[in-house]
Design an enzyme around this catalytic site. Structure first.
Site, PDB file in Angstrom:
ATOM      1  N   ARG A 179      -0.086   4.441  -0.270  1.00  0.00           N
ATOM      2  CA  ARG A 179      -0.780   5.687   0.024  1.00  0.00           C
ATOM      3  C   ARG A 179      -0.124   6.439   1.185  1.00  0.00           C
ATOM      4  O   ARG A 179       0.287   5.839   2.171  1.00  0.00           O
ATOM      5  CB  ARG A 179      -2.252   5.415   0.328  1.00  0.00           C
ATOM      6  CG  ARG A 179      -3.045   5.008  -0.894  1.00  0.00           C
ATOM      7  CD  ARG A 179      -4.466   4.655  -0.547  1.00  0.00           C
ATOM      8  NE  ARG A 179      -4.525   3.429   0.278  1.00  0.00           N
ATOM      9  CZ  ARG A 179      -5.660   2.889   0.700  1.00  0.00           C
ATOM     10  NH1 ARG A 179      -6.819   3.462   0.387  1.00  0.00           N
ATOM     11  NH2 ARG A 179      -5.641   1.785   1.420  1.00  0.00           N
TER      12      ARG A 179
ATOM     13  N   ASP B 137       0.869  -1.177   0.000  1.00  0.00           N
ATOM     14  CA  ASP B 137       0.000   0.000   0.000  1.00  0.00           C
ATOM     15  C   ASP B 137       0.907   1.227   0.000  1.00  0.00           C
ATOM     16  O   ASP B 137       1.661   1.436   0.951  1.00  0.00           O
ATOM     17  CB  ASP B 137      -0.899   0.001   1.237  1.00  0.00           C
ATOM     18  CG  ASP B 137      -2.008   1.048   1.185  1.00  0.00           C
ATOM     19  OD1 ASP B 137      -1.822   2.080   0.496  1.00  0.00           O
ATOM     20  OD2 ASP B 137      -3.053   0.853   1.830  1.00  0.00           O
TER      21      ASP B 137
END
Length: 213
Positions: free
Chosen positions: A141, A139
């Site tokens: 982000r 991930d």
């Protein structure tokens, strides 16, 4: 962390794919930490929610929502993003707060890479394994811009509408007080069961999925 400022604010009537209507004040920003054109949607009595919070009342309800073209616009059932956005608009409108629409397609890897990851998922990898197989982190982000947007809007504490503990942890590290994490509903479709299960198994998302044999 540098400060961002509100660049533009416009009133926008919304009609969502299922016909639900709402009104949003849409904000753009200057000085964000990356080049993404992130926006915030002020929903319901967001002005009153800020005033109540400033007076010691409840924090405004906020959802940081990562862009998902396939789910948000096309209605893909491979994820739960579109239904989560629809739910967030309705719930936040009821109490006053914000949706932060973050241009972080595919957990930050981009649209084309997300489609490549989908192809790998069709061979048996889960959503996180597919990202790693493509040379990305599970991930990617980063919620720095979300914290900047909140500060520019005058928000220093939030009730966070999310099932993802990483969002709360990142915002806390960035100086935003998270008074509570409010889970969304479970938006299970015939196609997204393994995806939702992977989020629970790999990143402890607070989703209560039905037991399977």
């Amino acid at each position: 962390m540098d400060e961002a400022t509100v660049r533009t604010r416009v009133r926008m009537p919304l009609r969502l794919p299922d016909g639900h209507v709402a009104v949003a004040d849409v904000f753009s920003f200057a000085g964000l930490a990356d080049t993404g054109e992130h926006v915030a949607l002020g929903l319901g009595d967001w002005v009153g929610a800020l005033a109540r919070a400033a007076g010691g009342g409840a924090a405004p309800l906020v959802r940081p929502h990562s862009e998902c073209l396939t789910g948000d616009a096309f209605g893909s059932q491979r994820c739960d993003c579109g239904p989560q956005l629809r739910e967030a608009v309705e719930r936040i409108t009821a109490v006053g707060g914000f949706v932060l629409y973050l241009r972080q397609e595919g957990r930050g890897i981009g649209l084309y890479a997300k489609l490549d990851a989908y192809a790998l998922q069709d061979t048996g990898l889960d959503t996180y394994e597919a990202n790693v197989a493509l040379g990305h982190r599970e991930d990617e982000r980063d919620y720095t811009v979300a914290a900047q947007m909140l500060r520019a809007l005058g928000v220093d504490r939030v009730a966070l509408l999310t099932n993802n503990p990483d969002k709360a942890q990142q915002l806390l590290r960035l100086g935003v007080t998270v008074t509570e994490s409010v889970p969304t509903g479970v938006h299970l479709s015939p196609a997204n069961g393994p995806y939702l299960a992977a989020k629970v198994r790999r990143f402890a998302h607070t989703l209560h999925l039905p037991a399977t044999r």
